[in-house]
Design a protein around this motif. Structure first.
Motif, short mmCIF file in Angstrom:
data_model
loop_
_atom_site.label_atom_id
_atom_site.label_comp_id
_atom_site.label_asym_id
_atom_site.label_seq_id
_atom_site.Cartn_x
_atom_site.Cartn_y
_atom_site.Cartn_z
N GLY A 28 -1.75 -18.46 20.88
CA GLY A 28 -0.28 -17.60 20.64
C GLY A 28 -0.42 -17.06 21.71
N TYR A 29 0.58 -16.37 22.23
CA TYR A 29 0.79 -15.95 24.09
C TYR A 29 0.30 -14.60 23.75
N LYS A 30 0.46 -13.78 22.41
CA LYS A 30 0.00 -12.60 22.32
C LYS A 30 -1.15 -12.30 21.71
N ASN A 31 -2.11 -13.39 21.35
CA ASN A 31 -2.93 -12.70 21.24
C ASN A 31 -4.48 -13.80 22.02
N VAL A 32 -3.78 -14.73 22.89
CA VAL A 32 -4.71 -14.51 24.73
C VAL A 32 -4.10 -13.62 24.84
N ILE A 33 -3.71 -12.85 25.10
CA ILE A 33 -3.26 -11.61 26.23
C ILE A 33 -4.49 -10.44 25.85
N ASP A 34 -3.96 -10.02 24.15
CA ASP A 34 -5.09 -9.23 23.08
C ASP A 34 -6.06 -8.88 24.01
N GLU A 35 -6.79 -10.38 23.63
CA GLU A 35 -8.14 -10.57 23.67
C GLU A 35 -8.63 -10.26 25.41
N ALA A 36 -7.83 -11.35 26.18
CA ALA A 36 -8.03 -10.09 27.62
C ALA A 36 -8.23 -8.95 27.33
N ILE A 37 -7.27 -8.92 26.82
CA ILE A 37 -7.11 -6.63 26.84
C ILE A 37 -8.51 -5.99 26.63
N ARG A 38 -8.75 -6.81 25.19
CA ARG A 38 -9.81 -6.19 24.67
C ARG A 38 -11.67 -7.11 25.34
N LEU A 39 -11.29 -7.78 25.92
CA LEU A 39 -12.51 -8.25 26.55
C LEU A 39 -13.07 -7.49 27.94
N ASN A 40 -11.92 -7.28 28.24
CA ASN A 40 -12.09 -5.92 29.49
C ASN A 40 -12.53 -4.34 29.18
N SER A 41 -12.09 -3.97 27.62
CA SER A 41 -12.49 -2.90 27.81
C SER A 41 -13.72 -2.24 26.92
N GLU A 44 -16.17 -7.09 29.54
CA GLU A 44 -17.02 -8.16 30.18
C GLU A 44 -15.39 -8.49 30.99
N GLU A 45 -15.65 -8.66 31.89
CA GLU A 45 -14.77 -9.13 33.04
C GLU A 45 -13.62 -10.27 32.84
N SER A 46 -12.39 -10.47 32.37
CA SER A 46 -11.09 -11.08 32.54
C SER A 46 -10.38 -10.79 33.56
N HIS A 47 -9.83 -11.60 34.20
CA HIS A 47 -8.40 -11.93 35.23
C HIS A 47 -7.13 -13.03 34.96
N LEU A 48 -8.24 -13.79 33.95
CA LEU A 48 -7.13 -14.73 33.51
C LEU A 48 -7.12 -15.31 32.20
N ALA A 49 -5.47 -15.21 31.73
CA ALA A 49 -5.58 -15.84 30.48
C ALA A 49 -4.65 -16.37 29.98
N ILE A 50 -5.40 -17.79 29.57
CA ILE A 50 -4.35 -18.97 29.80
C ILE A 50 -4.45 -20.23 28.77
N GLU A 51 -2.90 -20.26 28.19
CA GLU A 51 -2.59 -21.48 26.82
C GLU A 51 -3.07 -22.75 28.07
N THR A 52 -3.27 -23.98 26.81
CA THR A 52 -2.85 -25.07 27.94
C THR A 52 -1.94 -25.76 27.27
N SER A 53 -0.88 -24.94 27.16
CA SER A 53 0.78 -25.13 27.46
C SER A 53 1.03 -24.74 28.50
N GLY A 54 0.12 -23.84 29.35
CA GLY A 54 0.53 -23.43 30.30
C GLY A 54 0.84 -21.82 30.99
N HIS A 55 0.99 -21.34 29.58
CA HIS A 55 1.13 -19.98 30.01
C HIS A 55 0.47 -19.26 30.73
N GLY A 56 0.72 -18.66 31.43
CA GLY A 56 -0.59 -18.54 32.38
C GLY A 56 -0.20 -17.04 32.74
N ASP A 57 -1.67 -15.99 32.74
CA ASP A 57 -1.86 -13.78 32.90
C ASP A 57 -2.25 -14.13 33.18
N LEU A 58 -1.99 -13.13 34.20
CA LEU A 58 -3.53 -12.43 35.12
C LEU A 58 -3.30 -10.93 35.16
#
Length: 159
Positions: A28-41, A44-58
Motif C-alpha cells: 500500500g502506497y501510504k504504508n510504504v511511506i509511513d514505514e520510511a518515516i518511522r525508520l527515519n524517526s 534508520e536512514e531511509s531516502h527512498l520508498a518504492i512499490e514494485t508497481s512503480g510508485h516512488g517516493d523520496l
C-alpha cells in the motif's frame, strides 16, 4: 540506508538497490511511506520508498509520489553528464544500469476463499484462511527448492 519496497522484490532485483538495504513492508502506497518515516524517526536512514508497481517516493521531496520530480532528477543527471563532458543522450542513463541482470518475473497468486464452500461450514472464515496459510507454509517447508521469506506481512511469500 534502507530502500522500502513491497515483499515481491525478488533476489535478482536487489542488485538495483545499489548498496541500499531492502526493507519489506506492508503493501500500500501510504504504508510504504509511513514505514520510511518511522525508520527515519528511529535513526534508520531511509531516502527512498518504492512499490514494485512503480510508485516512488523520496525523502528529499517530502515523500510525494511525484513522477515529474523523478523525471527532473533524471534530466539533471543528463545535464550534469553533458556539462562535465562525461557523455550525452540516453547512454548516460543506460550506463547507470549497465551490467545488471534482467529481474526475474515475480508471480503473485491470491487465493480467493469461497465463503459458501462446504469446507467452511460451521467454521470461521479467519480460521479457515489461517489453516490454508499453514498448509502452504508446510508445503514450502517440505520442498528444499523453496524458502519462505523471513519477513512478510501478507500471507506467505517464498523467496
Amino acid at each position: 540506508m534502507y530502500i522500502l519496497a513491497l515483499p515481491l522484490l525478488e533476489k535478482t532485483q536487489s542488485q538495483f538497490l545499489l548498496g541500499g538495504k531492502h526493507h519489506r513492508c506492508k503493501r500500500g502506497y501510504k504504508n510504504v511511506i509511513d514505514e520510511a518515516i518511522r525508520l527515519n524517526s528511529i535513526g534508520e536512514e531511509s531516502h527512498l520508498a518504492i512499490e514494485t508497481s512503480g510508485h516512488g517516493d523520496l525523502k528529499e521531496n517530502h515523500w510525494l509520489d511525484d513522477g515529474a520530480y523523478l523525471m527532473v532528477k533524471l534530466l539533471n543527471k543528463l545535464a550534469s553528464a553533458r556539462a562535465s563532458g562525461k557523455g550525452v543522450g540516453s547512454k548516460v542513463l543506460t550506463d547507470l544500469v549497465e551490467g545488471l541482470e534482467e529481474p526475474a518475473i515475480a508471480v503473485e497468486l491470491r487465493i480467493k476463499i469461497n465463503q459458501n464452500h462446504p469446507d467452511l461450514k460451521g467454521r470461521s472464515f479467519r480460521k479457515y484462511g489461517e489453516a490454508v496459510l499453514q498448509h502452504l507454509g508446510n508445503s514450502i517447508a517440505s520442498n528444499p527448492k523453496l524458502q519462505k521469506a523471513p519477513v512478510n506481512y501478507e500471507g506467505i511469500t517464498r523467496s
